[in-house]
Design a protein around this motif. Structure first.
Motif, PDB file in Angstrom:
ATOM      1  N   ILE A   1       0.470  -1.046  -0.318  1.00 36.70           N
ATOM      2  CA  ILE A   1      -0.227   0.354   0.129  1.00 36.70           C
ATOM      3  C   ILE A   1       0.856   1.417  -0.266  1.00 36.70           C
ATOM      4  N   ALA A   2       2.192   1.189   0.854  1.00 33.81           N
ATOM      5  CA  ALA A   2       2.698   2.492   1.184  1.00 33.81           C
ATOM      6  C   ALA A   2       3.741   2.569   0.133  1.00 33.81           C
TER       7      ALA A   2
ATOM      8  N   LEU B   1      -1.523  -8.545   0.454  1.00 28.12           N
ATOM      9  CA  LEU B   1      -1.528  -8.769   1.868  1.00 28.12           C
ATOM     10  C   LEU B   1      -3.122  -8.608   2.294  1.00 28.12           C
ATOM     11  N   ALA B   2      -2.936  -9.741   2.727  1.00 29.02           N
ATOM     12  CA  ALA B   2      -4.549  -9.210   2.944  1.00 29.02           C
ATOM     13  C   ALA B   2      -5.400  -9.255   4.032  1.00 29.02           C
TER      14      ALA B   2
ATOM     15  N   GLY C   1       1.548 -10.095   5.798  1.00 23.49           N
ATOM     16  CA  GLY C   1       2.241  -8.623   6.249  1.00 23.49           C
ATOM     17  C   GLY C   1       3.123  -8.036   7.210  1.00 23.49           C
ATOM     18  N   GLY C   2       3.838  -7.280   7.295  1.00 26.42           N
ATOM     19  CA  GLY C   2       4.211  -6.612   8.816  1.00 26.42           C
ATOM     20  C   GLY C   2       4.854  -5.326   8.375  1.00 26.42           C
ATOM     21  N   ARG C   3       4.838  -4.954   7.259  1.00 25.24           N
ATOM     22  CA  ARG C   3       5.819  -3.446   7.057  1.00 25.24           C
ATOM     23  C   ARG C   3       4.073  -2.424   7.814  1.00 25.24           C
ATOM     24  N   PRO C   4       4.735  -1.498   9.160  1.00 24.70           N
ATOM     25  CA  PRO C   4       3.347  -0.721   9.644  1.00 24.70           C
ATOM     26  C   PRO C   4       2.380   0.050   8.961  1.00 24.70           C
ATOM     27  N   ASP C   5       3.851   0.507   7.338  1.00 24.76           N
ATOM     28  CA  ASP C   5       2.516   1.975   7.306  1.00 24.76           C
ATOM     29  C   ASP C   5       1.991   1.299   6.177  1.00 24.76           C
ATOM     30  N   ASP C   6       2.000  -0.120   5.714  1.00 25.98           N
ATOM     31  CA  ASP C   6       0.436  -0.532   4.824  1.00 25.98           C
ATOM     32  C   ASP C   6      -0.680  -1.123   5.870  1.00 25.98           C
TER      33      ASP C   6
ATOM     34  N   GLY D   1      -8.665   1.061  12.450  1.00 27.30           N
ATOM     35  CA  GLY D   1      -9.341  -0.263  13.232  1.00 27.30           C
ATOM     36  C   GLY D   1      -8.653  -1.642  12.735  1.00 27.30           C
ATOM     37  N   ALA D   2      -7.817  -1.550  12.052  1.00 26.84           N
ATOM     38  CA  ALA D   2      -6.838  -2.960  11.036  1.00 26.84           C
ATOM     39  C   ALA D   2      -5.554  -2.562  11.359  1.00 26.84           C
ATOM     40  N   GLY D   3      -4.956  -2.279  11.902  1.00 26.41           N
ATOM     41  CA  GLY D   3      -3.775  -2.043  12.686  1.00 26.41           C
ATOM     42  C   GLY D   3      -2.774  -2.961  12.011  1.00 26.41           C
ATOM     43  N   PRO D   4      -1.570  -3.244  12.552  1.00 25.20           N
ATOM     44  CA  PRO D   4      -0.874  -4.062  12.907  1.00 25.20           C
ATOM     45  C   PRO D   4      -0.377  -5.027  13.518  1.00 25.20           C
TER      46      PRO D   4
END
Length: 283
Positions: free
Chosen positions: A40-41, A69-70, A100-105, A110-113
């Motif tokens: 995303i980012a 990254l579902a 996923g794993g990159r926080p900025d994506d 309400g859908a944080g890492p």
């Protein structure tokens, strides 16, 4: 072993108009599958958009996300969108997913890492419900047309939970963008999880390798840029970009020896001439 090719949807500042033409040219060249990479980012084209464009520009070639990254998506919306792509393509989509794993994506409210494994398990249930036409939104209407199928799933990741999820829900496993000798253990783990889950046969095993023929330095730079948040690992992944016919043939031979069912060569630039260059070497 089948040979597929990636779409350049996550090359930095990719020219979006390249994507439909790339898909059509790759199909004409004889590649088995078109793949996407998802973030995303990053200044690329969303993998769902790239797959939709490819679906409309082709008629026979397979489509795969490797991996999407579902967990960054609201599951009902993603399931509906994917069902549409699969329907437009005539049932050619395979969904490769990771947590996923990159926080900025993680940009959706309400859908944080955090809690990604549990979220993935929940979302998979939602996908199945959507694709089986269960009503959504508290009313009587399903989100998808009648006749929508359950899209085949592949899973990436190295954790035991990811492999167990693959064996429960999927038809196979997608290896990471690393050398064959480093993927071998993951392939073995996928086979073991498959057997432990009581599944018949063997999981479908898909491998990935980056390549750049026309401008190797630019290609390695693009791959390094994409993985730059990973520190020294970015340099390592960039160093694995195959830049010659011999290197491409060598990695294909190595993955075939590991039992890969398909190898998808991801382009490191958005130069359409890279399609012909790769086809001339490996098809």
């Amino acid at each position: 072993m089948k040979i597929g090719i990636g779409l350049p949807n996550q090359v930095r500042d990719v020219r979006p108009t390249v994507i439909p033409a790339w898909a059509s040219q790759a199909e004409a060249a004889g590649f088995s599958t078109l793949g996407t990479v998802g973030r995303i980012a990053y200044p690329g084209v969303m993998d769902t958009v790239a797959l939709a464009a490819a679906a409309g520009a082709t008629s026979t070639i397979g489509l795969i996300s490797n991996v999407l990254l579902a967990t960054v998506w609201p599951p009902v919306l993603l399931a509906k969108e994917l069902a549409g792509i699969d329907g437009v393509s005539g049932g050619r989509l395979t969904l490769g997913v990771g947590i996923g794993g990159r926080p900025d994506d993680f940009v959706a409210d309400g859908a944080g890492p955090k809690g990604l494994g549990k979220r993935m398990d929940h979302d998979l249930e939602v996908y199945r419900d959507i694709w089986n036409s269960k009503p959504v939104g508290g009313g009587d209407n399903p989100a998808v047309p009648a006749g929508t199928r359950e899209i085949p799933l592949l899973f990436g990741g190295f954790a035991p939970a990811a492999l167990a999820r693959m064996a429960r829900w999927g038809e196979g496993y997608v290896g990471g963008s690393i050398p064959p000798e480093m993927v071998a253990g993951a392939f073995d783990g996928a086979r073991a999880a498959w057997t432990e889950a009581g599944r018949e046969g063997s999981p479908r095993l898909v491998a990935i390798a980056y390549y750049a023929f026309g401008d190797p330095d630019k290609g390695r730079g693009n791959v390094h840029d994409y993985y730059s948040n990973m520190g020294e690992q970015a340099g390592f992944i960039a160093s694995t970009v195959r830049t010659s016919a011999d290197e491409v043939k060598e990695v294909a031979k190595a993955f075939e020896a590991l039992g890969a069912d398909e190898l998808i060569f991801n382009p490191a630039t958005d130069d359409p001439d890279e399609i012909t260059r790769l086809a001339d070497v490996i098809l």
